[in-house]
Design a protein around this motif. Sequence first.
Motif, PDB file in Angstrom:
ATOM      1  N   GLY A  15      66.858  74.791  58.661  1.00 46.30           N
ATOM      2  CA  GLY A  15      67.789  73.791  57.664  1.00 46.30           C
ATOM      3  C   GLY A  15      67.541  72.753  57.084  1.00 46.30           C
ATOM      4  N   ILE A  16      67.780  71.415  57.283  1.00 45.43           N
ATOM      5  CA  ILE A  16      67.495  70.575  57.090  1.00 45.43           C
ATOM      6  C   ILE A  16      66.347  70.045  57.583  1.00 45.43           C
ATOM      7  CG2 ILE A  16      70.089  69.469  55.954  1.00 45.43           C
ATOM      8  CD1 ILE A  16      69.896  67.874  58.853  1.00 45.43           C
ATOM      9  N   TYR A  17      65.759  70.029  58.887  1.00 50.53           N
ATOM     10  CA  TYR A  17      65.036  69.946  59.906  1.00 50.53           C
ATOM     11  C   TYR A  17      63.611  70.922  59.209  1.00 50.53           C
ATOM     12  CZ  TYR A  17      68.598  67.592  62.168  1.00 50.53           C
ATOM     13  OH  TYR A  17      69.910  67.304  62.354  1.00 50.53           O
ATOM     14  N   SER A  18      63.459  71.496  58.070  1.00 51.46           N
ATOM     15  CA  SER A  18      62.576  72.428  57.599  1.00 51.46           C
ATOM     16  C   SER A  18      60.668  71.867  57.834  1.00 51.46           C
ATOM     17  CB  SER A  18      62.702  73.226  56.626  1.00 51.46           C
ATOM     18  OG  SER A  18      63.866  74.369  56.198  1.00 51.46           O
ATOM     19  N   ALA A  19      60.737  70.775  56.983  1.00 47.33           N
ATOM     20  CA  ALA A  19      59.834  70.298  57.040  1.00 47.33           C
ATOM     21  C   ALA A  19      59.185  69.667  58.334  1.00 47.33           C
ATOM     22  CB  ALA A  19      59.682  69.092  56.444  1.00 47.33           C
ATOM     23  N   ARG A  20      59.426  69.100  58.867  1.00 45.64           N
ATOM     24  CA  ARG A  20      59.312  68.817  60.586  1.00 45.64           C
ATOM     25  C   ARG A  20      59.950  69.781  61.856  1.00 45.64           C
ATOM     26  NH1 ARG A  20      63.246  65.446  58.657  1.00 45.64           N
ATOM     27  NH2 ARG A  20      65.148  65.035  59.431  1.00 45.64           N
ATOM     28  N   TYR A  21      60.283  70.658  61.529  1.00 45.05           N
ATOM     29  CA  TYR A  21      60.034  72.170  62.497  1.00 45.05           C
ATOM     30  C   TYR A  21      59.660  71.574  63.795  1.00 45.05           C
ATOM     31  CZ  TYR A  21      62.540  76.610  63.930  1.00 45.05           C
ATOM     32  OH  TYR A  21      63.091  77.531  64.681  1.00 45.05           O
ATOM     33  N   ALA A  22      57.937  72.374  63.596  1.00 42.97           N
ATOM     34  CA  ALA A  22      57.299  72.205  64.391  1.00 42.97           C
ATOM     35  C   ALA A  22      57.330  70.498  65.605  1.00 42.97           C
ATOM     36  CB  ALA A  22      56.380  72.549  64.588  1.00 42.97           C
ATOM     37  N   GLY A  23      57.992  69.343  64.225  1.00 41.47           N
ATOM     38  CA  GLY A  23      58.225  67.671  65.100  1.00 41.47           C
ATOM     39  C   GLY A  23      57.070  67.346  64.536  1.00 41.47           C
ATOM     40  N   GLU A  24      55.845  67.767  63.645  1.00 42.44           N
ATOM     41  CA  GLU A  24      55.294  67.029  62.452  1.00 42.44           C
ATOM     42  C   GLU A  24      55.647  67.030  61.218  1.00 42.44           C
ATOM     43  OE1 GLU A  24      50.122  66.550  61.740  1.00 42.44           O
ATOM     44  OE2 GLU A  24      51.393  67.533  63.625  1.00 42.44           O
ATOM     45  N   HIS A  25      55.969  65.509  60.953  1.00 42.67           N
ATOM     46  CA  HIS A  25      56.811  66.663  59.384  1.00 42.67           C
ATOM     47  C   HIS A  25      55.182  67.090  58.120  1.00 42.67           C
ATOM     48  CE1 HIS A  25      58.185  65.204  54.924  1.00 42.67           C
ATOM     49  NE2 HIS A  25      59.140  65.127  56.070  1.00 42.67           N
ATOM     50  N   GLY A  26      55.934  68.077  57.561  1.00 39.33           N
ATOM     51  CA  GLY A  26      54.820  68.456  56.025  1.00 39.33           C
ATOM     52  C   GLY A  26      53.377  69.645  56.767  1.00 39.33           C
ATOM     53  N   ASN A  27      53.778  69.904  58.275  1.00 44.71           N
ATOM     54  CA  ASN A  27      52.808  70.795  58.850  1.00 44.71           C
ATOM     55  C   ASN A  27      53.441  72.175  58.247  1.00 44.71           C
ATOM     56  OD1 ASN A  27      51.113  71.966  60.315  1.00 44.71           O
ATOM     57  ND2 ASN A  27      50.534  70.198  61.550  1.00 44.71           N
ATOM     58  N   ASP A  28      52.445  72.771  57.123  1.00 44.05           N
ATOM     59  CA  ASP A  28      52.933  74.266  57.391  1.00 44.05           C
ATOM     60  C   ASP A  28      52.921  74.834  58.327  1.00 44.05           C
ATOM     61  OD1 ASP A  28      54.435  73.361  54.966  1.00 44.05           O
ATOM     62  OD2 ASP A  28      52.800  74.092  53.776  1.00 44.05           O
ATOM     63  N   SER A  29      52.209  75.070  58.442  1.00 43.28           N
ATOM     64  CA  SER A  29      50.740  75.918  59.974  1.00 43.28           C
ATOM     65  C   SER A  29      51.999  75.750  60.655  1.00 43.28           C
ATOM     66  CB  SER A  29      49.252  75.847  59.707  1.00 43.28           C
ATOM     67  OG  SER A  29      48.863  76.395  60.646  1.00 43.28           O
ATOM     68  N   LYS A  30      51.787  74.999  61.316  1.00 46.33           N
ATOM     69  CA  LYS A  30      53.000  74.820  62.893  1.00 46.33           C
ATOM     70  C   LYS A  30      54.460  75.252  62.946  1.00 46.33           C
ATOM     71  CE  LYS A  30      50.192  70.829  64.539  1.00 46.33           C
ATOM     72  NZ  LYS A  30      49.982  69.726  65.990  1.00 46.33           N
ATOM     73  N   ASN A  31      54.844  74.852  61.164  1.00 44.14           N
ATOM     74  CA  ASN A  31      55.849  74.759  61.151  1.00 44.14           C
ATOM     75  C   ASN A  31      55.971  76.691  61.079  1.00 44.14           C
ATOM     76  OD1 ASN A  31      56.835  72.441  60.751  1.00 44.14           O
ATOM     77  ND2 ASN A  31      56.847  72.428  58.778  1.00 44.14           N
ATOM     78  N   ASN A  32      55.410  77.338  60.514  1.00 47.09           N
ATOM     79  CA  ASN A  32      55.215  78.419  60.573  1.00 47.09           C
ATOM     80  C   ASN A  32      55.088  79.328  61.947  1.00 47.09           C
ATOM     81  OD1 ASN A  32      56.086  78.988  57.573  1.00 47.09           O
ATOM     82  ND2 ASN A  32      54.327  78.738  57.509  1.00 47.09           N
ATOM     83  N   ALA A  33      54.686  78.311  62.555  1.00 45.78           N
ATOM     84  CA  ALA A  33      53.583  79.572  63.786  1.00 45.78           C
ATOM     85  C   ALA A  33      55.365  79.052  64.546  1.00 45.78           C
ATOM     86  CB  ALA A  33      52.526  78.736  64.530  1.00 45.78           C
ATOM     87  N   LYS A  34      55.884  77.921  64.623  1.00 48.15           N
ATOM     88  CA  LYS A  34      57.685  78.236  65.486  1.00 48.15           C
ATOM     89  C   LYS A  34      58.080  78.548  64.703  1.00 48.15           C
ATOM     90  CE  LYS A  34      60.729  74.842  66.718  1.00 48.15           C
ATOM     91  NZ  LYS A  34      60.900  75.404  68.505  1.00 48.15           N
ATOM     92  N   GLY A  92      51.929  78.970  46.662  1.00 47.62           N
ATOM     93  CA  GLY A  92      52.996  78.794  46.947  1.00 47.62           C
ATOM     94  C   GLY A  92      52.837  77.581  48.195  1.00 47.62           C
ATOM     95  N   PHE A  93      54.065  77.186  48.609  1.00 47.28           N
ATOM     96  CA  PHE A  93      53.586  76.248  50.132  1.00 47.28           C
ATOM     97  C   PHE A  93      55.250  76.415  51.402  1.00 47.28           C
ATOM     98  CE2 PHE A  93      56.592  74.200  46.598  1.00 47.28           C
ATOM     99  CZ  PHE A  93      57.646  73.556  47.842  1.00 47.28           C
ATOM    100  N   GLY A  94      54.804  75.394  52.012  1.00 46.94           N
ATOM    101  CA  GLY A  94      56.497  74.928  53.575  1.00 46.94           C
ATOM    102  C   GLY A  94      55.832  76.969  53.945  1.00 46.94           C
ATOM    103  N   TYR A  95      57.635  77.502  54.135  1.00 44.93           N
ATOM    104  CA  TYR A  95      57.425  79.038  54.557  1.00 44.93           C
ATOM    105  C   TYR A  95      56.873  79.972  53.424  1.00 44.93           C
ATOM    106  CZ  TYR A  95      59.638  75.849  58.306  1.00 44.93           C
ATOM    107  OH  TYR A  95      59.940  74.856  59.334  1.00 44.93           O
ATOM    108  N   ASP A  96      57.145  79.554  52.542  1.00 46.70           N
ATOM    109  CA  ASP A  96      56.421  81.301  50.969  1.00 46.70           C
ATOM    110  C   ASP A  96      55.766  81.898  51.852  1.00 46.70           C
ATOM    111  OD1 ASP A  96      57.645  79.283  49.254  1.00 46.70           O
ATOM    112  OD2 ASP A  96      56.192  79.319  48.224  1.00 46.70           O
ATOM    113  N   PRO A  97      54.707  82.337  53.171  1.00 42.16           N
ATOM    114  CA  PRO A  97      54.576  83.154  53.383  1.00 42.16           C
ATOM    115  C   PRO A  97      55.140  84.034  54.386  1.00 42.16           C
ATOM    116  CG  PRO A  97      52.468  81.168  53.542  1.00 42.16           C
ATOM    117  CD  PRO A  97      54.592  80.597  53.066  1.00 42.16           C
TER     118      PRO A  97
END
Length: 217
Positions: A99-118, A174-179
């Motif tokens: 949701g609104i925390y998508s960019a910092r879902y894994a705790g670090e803002h803008g880390n696509d790799s960690k967000n996708n892994a989480k 793309g970027f973010g959760y696109d993959p």
Amino acid sequence: MSTTDTSLTATHPTTANQWVLASNNKGKLAEFKRLFAEANLDVMIVPQGQLDIDDAIEDGLSFVENAIIKARHASRISGLPAIADDSGLCVPILGNAPGIYSARYAGEHGNDSKNNAKLIADLQPIRAAEPDTPIKGLFVCVLAMVRHADDPLPIIAQGLWHGEILDTLHGDGGFGYDPLFWLPELQASAASLSAADKNSISHRGQAIQQLLAQLAL
């Protein structure tokens, strides 16, 4: 038009000849530049980073609130009209997280790799319980445009893009959760689409078209 700005020609009036785009996200900036280049506005879109404007504190509880916060922040500092985007991925089975925390879902803002892994990890127990059931998701984009920092009537536009969530990365664009965002009707992930194809159907593309329609009224 130079290759370094997004100056656009228009037939209808605007509130100023420059607007600030309240984002420092490189992926978003690239998409906005392509999308606004196709629009019919008598305005130059200036990314807030070019004006040394830092990101706003996003302490709203919804995409709409955060978009307005960011637009007012950029407008107040620049003295110009501003457009802000707040967007993210919602997965209903996770209570619409990230949701609104998508960019910092894994705790670090803008880390696509960690967000996708989480996201993959958080969905593993659900996939294990129902291995044959697709996991639905949707990208949300809300745009807010303010004519000045205290504008009592911001223009709000929204786009929704429905798909499914993959358990492995697919595509290198793309970027973010696109993959991880799968489009069954196209048999492709958002990250495997060309920029033009993505912009024609994405949540951000939809929101920009809705915004332009309201500006033309």
